[in-house]
Design an enzyme around this catalytic site. Sequence first.
Site, PDB file in Angstrom:
ATOM      1  N   GLN A   1      -6.114  -8.528  -2.375  1.00  0.00           N
ATOM      2  CA  GLN A   1      -6.048  -7.550  -1.284  1.00  0.00           C
ATOM      3  C   GLN A   1      -7.448  -7.062  -0.910  1.00  0.00           C
ATOM      4  OE1 GLN A   1      -4.028  -7.546  -3.896  1.00  0.00           O
ATOM      5  NE2 GLN A   1      -2.067  -6.587  -3.515  1.00  0.00           N
TER       6      GLN A   1
ATOM      7  N   ASP B   1      -1.227   4.715  -6.363  1.00  0.00           N
ATOM      8  CA  ASP B   1       0.178   4.421  -6.093  1.00  0.00           C
ATOM      9  C   ASP B   1       1.102   5.494  -6.634  1.00  0.00           C
ATOM     10  OD1 ASP B   1       0.350   1.560  -4.892  1.00  0.00           O
ATOM     11  OD2 ASP B   1      -1.277   1.575  -6.329  1.00  0.00           O
TER      12      ASP B   1
ATOM     13  N   ARG C   1      10.199  -2.033  -5.068  1.00  0.00           N
ATOM     14  CA  ARG C   1       8.919  -1.882  -5.777  1.00  0.00           C
ATOM     15  C   ARG C   1       8.963  -0.568  -6.553  1.00  0.00           C
ATOM     16  NH1 ARG C   1       3.400  -3.482  -3.238  1.00  0.00           N
ATOM     17  NH2 ARG C   1       3.100  -4.183  -5.391  1.00  0.00           N
TER      18      ARG C   1
ATOM     19  N   GLY D   1       0.856  -1.180   0.000  1.00  0.00           N
ATOM     20  CA  GLY D   1       0.000   0.000   0.000  1.00  0.00           C
ATOM     21  C   GLY D   1       0.895   1.234   0.000  1.00  0.00           C
ATOM     22  N   ALA D   2       0.577   2.186  -0.894  1.00  0.00           N
ATOM     23  CA  ALA D   2       1.509   3.289  -1.150  1.00  0.00           C
ATOM     24  C   ALA D   2       1.934   4.065   0.109  1.00  0.00           C
ATOM     25  CB  ALA D   2       0.919   4.219  -2.211  1.00  0.00           C
TER      26      ALA D   2
ATOM     27  N   ASN E   1      -2.819   2.692 -10.159  1.00  0.00           N
ATOM     28  CA  ASN E   1      -3.346   1.983  -8.993  1.00  0.00           C
ATOM     29  C   ASN E   1      -3.401   0.502  -9.361  1.00  0.00           C
ATOM     30  OD1 ASN E   1      -4.435   2.080  -6.274  1.00  0.00           O
ATOM     31  ND2 ASN E   1      -6.398   1.518  -7.155  1.00  0.00           N
ATOM     32  N   LYS E   2      -3.816  -0.303  -8.409  1.00  0.00           N
ATOM     33  CA  LYS E   2      -3.837  -1.761  -8.588  1.00  0.00           C
ATOM     34  C   LYS E   2      -4.506  -2.155  -9.903  1.00  0.00           C
ATOM     35  CE  LYS E   2      -2.378  -4.245  -6.452  1.00  0.00           C
ATOM     36  NZ  LYS E   2      -1.094  -4.948  -6.611  1.00  0.00           N
TER      37      LYS E   2
HETATM   38  O1  MRU Z   1       0.406  -4.108  -4.586  1.00  0.00           O
HETATM   39  P1  MRU Z   1      -0.159  -3.272  -3.460  1.00  0.00           P
HETATM   40  O2  MRU Z   1      -1.033  -4.053  -2.548  1.00  0.00           O
HETATM   41  O3  MRU Z   1       0.913  -2.486  -2.744  1.00  0.00           O
HETATM   42  O4  MRU Z   1      -1.082  -2.218  -4.199  1.00  0.00           O
HETATM   43  C1  MRU Z   1      -1.797  -1.301  -3.426  1.00  0.00           C
HETATM   44  C2  MRU Z   1      -2.732  -0.461  -4.190  1.00  0.00           C
HETATM   45  O5  MRU Z   1      -2.802  -0.508  -5.388  1.00  0.00           O
HETATM   46  C3  MRU Z   1      -3.518   0.540  -3.392  1.00  0.00           C
HETATM   47  O6  MRU Z   1      -4.755   0.775  -3.989  1.00  0.00           O
HETATM   48  C4  MRU Z   1      -2.730   1.856  -3.351  1.00  0.00           C
HETATM   49  O7  MRU Z   1      -1.425   1.621  -2.868  1.00  0.00           O
HETATM   50  C5  MRU Z   1      -3.371   2.869  -2.515  1.00  0.00           C
HETATM   51  S1  MRU Z   1      -3.153   2.518  -0.808  1.00  0.00           S
HETATM   52  C6  MRU Z   1      -3.758   3.818   0.126  1.00  0.00           C
END
Ligand code: MRU
Length: 353
Positions: free
Chosen positions: A200, A241, A95, A53-54, A250-251
Amino acid sequence: MPETKEPYTIAWDAESECIVYIDQTLLPGRYEMMRCTTIDDLARAIRRLEIRGAPALGIAGAMGVALAAVRSTEEDLGRFLDDVRRAADHLRSTRPTAVNLAWGIDRVTRKVAMAASVAEAKAIAVAEANAVAKEDELTCRKLGGFGEDLFPDECTVLTHCNAGALACRCWGTALGVIRSAVAAGKNVRVFSCETRPLNQGSRLTCWELARDGIDVTLIPDSSAAYLMRKGKIDLVIVGADRITKDAVFNKIGTYMHAVAARHHKIPFYVAAPVSTFDLSRRETDIIVEERDRSELAYCGDRQLVPDDVKVLNYAFDATPLDLIDGIITEIGVLRPPYAESFRLVGKGEETRP
Ligand code: MRU
């Protein structure tokens, strides 16, 4: 303001000078706090998505620099700073898409470089990393307050992935807005996409919201457009992100929700702190993380695809800004035209990619 029930997702343990965090790969089955005492531990935890998560990655980056600083045995300031920079580069490579990781690393590294002695540098590193974490909570609460104004008194919202307390220090961005709306007395129901391939949404978002007593229903990612067509979704809210001058990363799967929402005239909102903006870059400048084939090819121990079939496993996608009705930040809700509203986002020094 309502208190957070859980310990923080990630925190600095002053006594043993290490990072403590909730291992998100174990949820929802097991809730366990883990420790990182070395940079290698932390890099592994980030790669494995134990910390993800960012905004949480931003805190991890900041605390990672603090960890490198307190663990360095160098007494010469120049050699000490080399140690810290090496650790920073190692963490940065774990990452590539979420800019917050590099942002947190750079913020603490820059401060440390101004110290006059090794002892001062160590103290500065820990203080600045703790400040990053503390600010994240305030940011999420502020952002939640601005965002909840966009919610009708009664509504059903769709969210994708986990942009909640687990993705931050606490409270959350997209889920922070949902929490703020519920705290304001609004009747909010949530559809959480499972968020394939690593789930997630089902593992983390459903767990978080259910624990807070917020009405949440799990859906497969692929049913979102159909539910929109049936009039079951009033708005979409997701985290981010990285926000470049032309797109929101984003995801993976976020873009298809944005396309479907526009088709069905449903508002599509992004909630993200200013630290997620990277306005010196465009979509095409950004590396989109590709993850291991095993995440798609297996469900637990069960093989889902023949060995000789190729797998393409992007972790993120990019949604062009013209599909986004508003970006909720701690400085307010940014609206189109973004070329103008983005002028309000001052990020100071540039963060390395
Ligand atoms: O691969 P992840 O679980 O780190 O991806 C997270 C996301 O895409 C979230 O939507 C994003 O980081 C926003 S978190 C406030």
